[in-house]
Design an enzyme around this catalytic site. Structure first.
Site, short mmCIF file in Angstrom:
data_model
loop_
_atom_site.label_atom_id
_atom_site.label_comp_id
_atom_site.label_asym_id
_atom_site.label_seq_id
_atom_site.Cartn_x
_atom_site.Cartn_y
_atom_site.Cartn_z
N LYS A 187 16.55 -90.38 -72.73
CA LYS A 187 15.91 -91.03 -71.57
C LYS A 187 17.03 -91.40 -70.62
O LYS A 187 17.67 -92.43 -70.78
CB LYS A 187 15.14 -92.27 -72.04
CG LYS A 187 13.90 -92.58 -71.21
CD LYS A 187 14.16 -92.85 -69.76
CE LYS A 187 14.60 -94.27 -69.51
NZ LYS A 187 15.05 -94.47 -68.13
N GLU A 263 26.28 -99.99 -76.61
CA GLU A 263 27.45 -100.23 -75.75
C GLU A 263 26.92 -100.94 -74.51
O GLU A 263 26.18 -100.35 -73.72
CB GLU A 263 28.12 -98.90 -75.41
CG GLU A 263 28.68 -98.23 -76.65
CD GLU A 263 29.31 -96.87 -76.43
OE1 GLU A 263 29.32 -96.38 -75.29
OE2 GLU A 263 29.79 -96.30 -77.43
N CYS A 297 31.74 -99.97 -66.97
CA CYS A 297 31.61 -101.07 -67.94
C CYS A 297 32.98 -101.60 -68.36
O CYS A 297 33.11 -102.77 -68.69
CB CYS A 297 30.84 -100.58 -69.17
SG CYS A 297 31.63 -99.17 -69.96
N GLU A 398 28.72 -110.55 -65.25
CA GLU A 398 29.06 -109.18 -64.88
C GLU A 398 28.46 -108.86 -63.51
O GLU A 398 27.25 -108.99 -63.32
CB GLU A 398 28.52 -108.20 -65.92
CG GLU A 398 28.89 -106.76 -65.63
CD GLU A 398 28.25 -105.76 -66.58
OE1 GLU A 398 27.00 -105.77 -66.69
OE2 GLU A 398 28.97 -104.98 -67.20
N1 NAD Z 1 29.65 -100.65 -72.91
C1 NAD Z 1 29.57 -99.45 -72.35
O1 NAD Z 1 30.10 -98.46 -72.84
C2 NAD Z 1 28.80 -99.30 -71.05
C3 NAD Z 1 28.95 -98.12 -70.33
C4 NAD Z 1 28.28 -97.98 -69.12
C5 NAD Z 1 27.44 -99.00 -68.66
N2 NAD Z 1 27.31 -100.12 -69.38
C6 NAD Z 1 26.47 -101.21 -68.88
O2 NAD Z 1 25.29 -100.69 -68.29
C7 NAD Z 1 24.83 -101.54 -67.26
C8 NAD Z 1 24.50 -100.72 -66.04
O3 NAD Z 1 23.58 -99.73 -66.34
P1 NAD Z 1 22.00 -99.87 -66.07
O4 NAD Z 1 21.78 -100.80 -64.94
O5 NAD Z 1 21.45 -98.49 -66.00
O6 NAD Z 1 21.50 -100.57 -67.41
P2 NAD Z 1 20.01 -100.88 -67.82
O7 NAD Z 1 20.09 -101.60 -69.11
O8 NAD Z 1 19.24 -101.45 -66.71
O9 NAD Z 1 19.35 -99.44 -68.06
C9 NAD Z 1 19.89 -98.54 -69.01
C10 NAD Z 1 18.78 -97.62 -69.50
O10 NAD Z 1 17.85 -98.39 -70.27
C11 NAD Z 1 16.54 -98.10 -69.82
N3 NAD Z 1 15.72 -99.27 -70.09
C12 NAD Z 1 15.59 -100.40 -69.34
N4 NAD Z 1 14.74 -101.27 -69.95
C13 NAD Z 1 14.34 -100.68 -71.10
C14 NAD Z 1 13.47 -101.07 -72.16
N5 NAD Z 1 12.84 -102.25 -72.15
N6 NAD Z 1 13.29 -100.21 -73.19
C15 NAD Z 1 13.90 -99.02 -73.22
N7 NAD Z 1 14.75 -98.59 -72.25
C16 NAD Z 1 14.96 -99.41 -71.20
C17 NAD Z 1 16.73 -97.77 -68.36
O11 NAD Z 1 15.61 -97.08 -67.87
C18 NAD Z 1 17.99 -96.94 -68.40
O12 NAD Z 1 17.73 -95.61 -68.80
C19 NAD Z 1 25.94 -102.53 -67.06
O13 NAD Z 1 25.60 -103.75 -67.69
C20 NAD Z 1 27.12 -101.91 -67.75
O14 NAD Z 1 28.10 -102.80 -68.19
C21 NAD Z 1 27.97 -100.29 -70.57
O1 2VS Z 2 31.17 -97.31 -67.74
C1 2VS Z 2 31.55 -97.18 -68.86
C2 2VS Z 2 32.37 -96.13 -69.31
C3 2VS Z 2 32.36 -95.85 -70.63
C4 2VS Z 2 33.17 -94.81 -71.13
C5 2VS Z 2 32.94 -94.24 -72.32
O2 2VS Z 2 31.88 -94.53 -73.07
C6 2VS Z 2 33.82 -93.23 -72.84
O3 2VS Z 2 34.88 -92.99 -72.23
O4 2VS Z 2 33.48 -92.65 -73.88
#
Ligand code: NAD
Ligand code: 2VS
Length: 494
Positions: A187, A263, A297, A398
């Site tokens: 998804k 993550e 992230c 964040e």
């Molecule tokens: N730790 C990491 O490796 C990492 C990497 C990239 C992004 N992030 C984090 O992601 C965030 C930004 O991304 P975003 O805004 O797309 O995140 P988000 O959590 O809003 O959405 C991520 C995904 O989850 C889905 N989703 C949302 N609610 C849901 C539910 N109730 N059930 C199932 N799926 C659901 C969304 O449709 C989307 O596909 C930031 O907080 C960032 O720090 C973390």
């Molecule tokens: O925004 C987050 C970036 C994450 C990076 C990885 O998960 C990776 O380098 O494997």
């Protein structure tokens, strides 16, 4: 400079289920926007609950079909072919990723697309070369037994992804899941559906059996995301995104006791000691704060600088920030847009709150002047603040934008306390030329990943993930195998 935004690969983005592209069964669609211009560029066909069930059923059937019967060597050959096909179609993936995210082409062509291929190739290698444990065991009758472990796929994996590195973060999960013999239902983020959809063409081109890789489009709660995590035939869920979303998904995973790998978000600190090489620091931190317009992230939003070099650091970072121009072109001097109008509003809300919380805005703090095609894009200025209290909301929450607060410190113990004083625990960077201090301070960081004198330097064999509110579990190398397989121990009395 002329706008280099490539037209989208297609303006109709479909679900990919059982090896075929499909509209949603209810006919529902939603718009896809180009963040670089703010213009509508496509129509995404939303998956209904029945479509998601079909995708999960196709994935389950594939486990019992040709895919489930293949040897690891046969699967590895197909997975390696996926990597090669992504490379062959790199221009198509680049166009799709740039259209969806608005990220400058140099970012997508250097990071997103090559990692899309590498994530398959690397896990084809890992599964081929990683041994399982075995023990020769003395038995009570004076004889021997042989214990050995075998790895088996977990089953159907739900892969739920964010929008900031769509292909990179999705394949980081799909690569190892397939290498371990699972099937997947992906998804992608509703903001960035294109590269996940395009990967279906790659799967078919290399002869991946139908149902191994499926894509369903839609939103989270009450849509494809929730339909997927609620489906009882999902065996495990791997998710990258916001901490709050992780909490909602965890509740669904509890039903049926399904495994999760998360993550999540971060509020990552950088610690700059006075003995650091400031050229390296400014080069590294200007990437860590501004790359992908701060939508990383792993990006830095808190910078602690030892007092003797504080002013000089702020001066040089200001020069670096001011050098960026707004726009989504191929030139590294440009800073792309944020992902959406909604995210732009959120980031600008923090820009206003920083001022309310007493910040000095050293540079930026608003929306840049931009004309032409990109005037409707979701741009914000790269922004630096000083004068914020460590416990201000801007320094604790964040933001996910191109900004950071800079705070001076006087002692090593003090800065370790400040860096660790957060609910998050994704990553940290330490900047010093003192080797002992580097090791000492790095080990005291309560994070999953700590970089010393560098940032986002990735070896895909290493453990990757976060502690605290930043995640559960580790992926990467053998750690991914741990998540994507069940280990069975076999004990043979000799
Ligand atoms: N730790 C990491 O490796 C990492 C990497 C990239 C992004 N992030 C984090 O992601 C965030 C930004 O991304 P975003 O805004 O797309 O995140 P988000 O959590 O809003 O959405 C991520 C995904 O989850 C889905 N989703 C949302 N609610 C849901 C539910 N109730 N059930 C199932 N799926 C659901 C969304 O449709 C989307 O596909 C930031 O907080 C960032 O720090 C973390
Ligand atoms: O925004 C987050 C970036 C994450 C990076 C990885 O998960 C990776 O380098 O494997």
């Amino acid at each position: 400079m002329a706008n280099e935004i490539t037209p989208a690969v297609t303006d109709t983005i479909l679900n990919f289920i059982g090896g075929a592209y499909r509209r949603g069964s209810t006919g529902k669609t939603f718009d896809n926007f180009a963040p670089a211009t703010g213009l509508r560029i496509g129509t995404v066909h939303e998956a209904s609950e029945a479509d998601v069930a079909d995708a999960v059923a196709a994935a389950k059937a594939a486990l019992n079909g040709p895919w489930g019967k293949m040897t690891t060597a046969e699967r590895v050959k197909l997975i390696s072919a996926v990597a090669t096909e992504i490379e062959r179609r790199a221009d198509d993936f680049l166009a799709a990723e740039v259209a969806d995210t608005g990220k400058p082409r140099h970012v997508a062509s250097h990071i997103d697309i090559p990692r899309g291929a590498a994530n398959f190739r690397m896990f084809a290698d890992v599964i081929s070369t990683t041994p399982t444990e075995s023990f020769a065991t003395a038995t009570p009758d004076g004889g021997q037994a042989l214990n050995y472990a075998v790895r088996k796929p977990k089953g159907v994996i739900a892969v739920i992804c964010p929008w900031n590195f769509p292909l990179l973060l999705m394949t980081w999960k799909v690569g190892p899941a397939l290498a371990c013999g699972n099937t997947v239902v992906v998804k992608p983020s509703e903001e960035t559906p294109r590269t996940a959809a395009l990967l279906g063409e790659v799967m078919n081109a290399v002869g991946m059996p139908e149902g191994v890789y499926n894509v369903v489009h839609g939103f989270g709660a009450g849509s494809a995301g929730e339909f997927l995590t609620s489906n009882p035939d999902i065996d495990a869920i791997t998710f990258t995104g916001e901490t709050g979303t992780g909490q909602a998904i965890m509740q669904k995973a509890a039903v049926g006791v399904r495994d999760i790998s998360f993550e999540l978000g971060g509020k990552n600190p950088a610690v700059v000691f006075a003995d650091a090489d400031l050229d390296k620091v400014v080069e590294g931190l200007s990437r860590s704060v501004f790359l992908n317009t701060g939508q990383v992230c792993l990006g830095t939003e808190r910078v602690y600088v030892e007092r003797p070099v504080f002013d000089e650091f702020v001066k040089r970072m200001t020069v670096a920030a001011k050098a960026f121009k707004p726009g989504a072109t191929g030139d590294p001097a440009y800073l792309g847009p944020l992902i959406s109008a909604e995210h732009q509003e959120k980031v600008l809300g923090y820009y206003a709150r920083a001022v309310a919380e007493g910040a000095t805005v050293v540079t930026g703090g608003g929306v840049p002047a931009i004309s032409g095609d990109e005037a409707g894009g979701f741009y914000v200025e790269p922004t630096l603040w000083t004068g914020l209290a460590h416990d201000s909301s801007v320094m604790r929450e964040e933001i996910f934008g191109p900004c950071c607060g800079v705070i001076p410190f006087d002692a090593e113990d003090e800065v370790i306390g400040l860096a660790n004083d957060t609910d998050y625990g994704l990553c940290a960077t330490i900047w010093t030329e003192n080797l002992s201090r580097a090791h000492r301070v790095a080990a005291s960081m309560q994070v999953g990943v700590c970089w010393v004198n560098c940032w986002f330097l990735r070896d895909l064999r290493t453990a990757f993930g976060g502690s605290g509110h930043s995640g559960i579990g580790r992926e990467g190398g053998v750690h991914s195998l741990e998540f994507y397989t069940e280990t069975e121990n076999i004990c043979v009395k000799l």
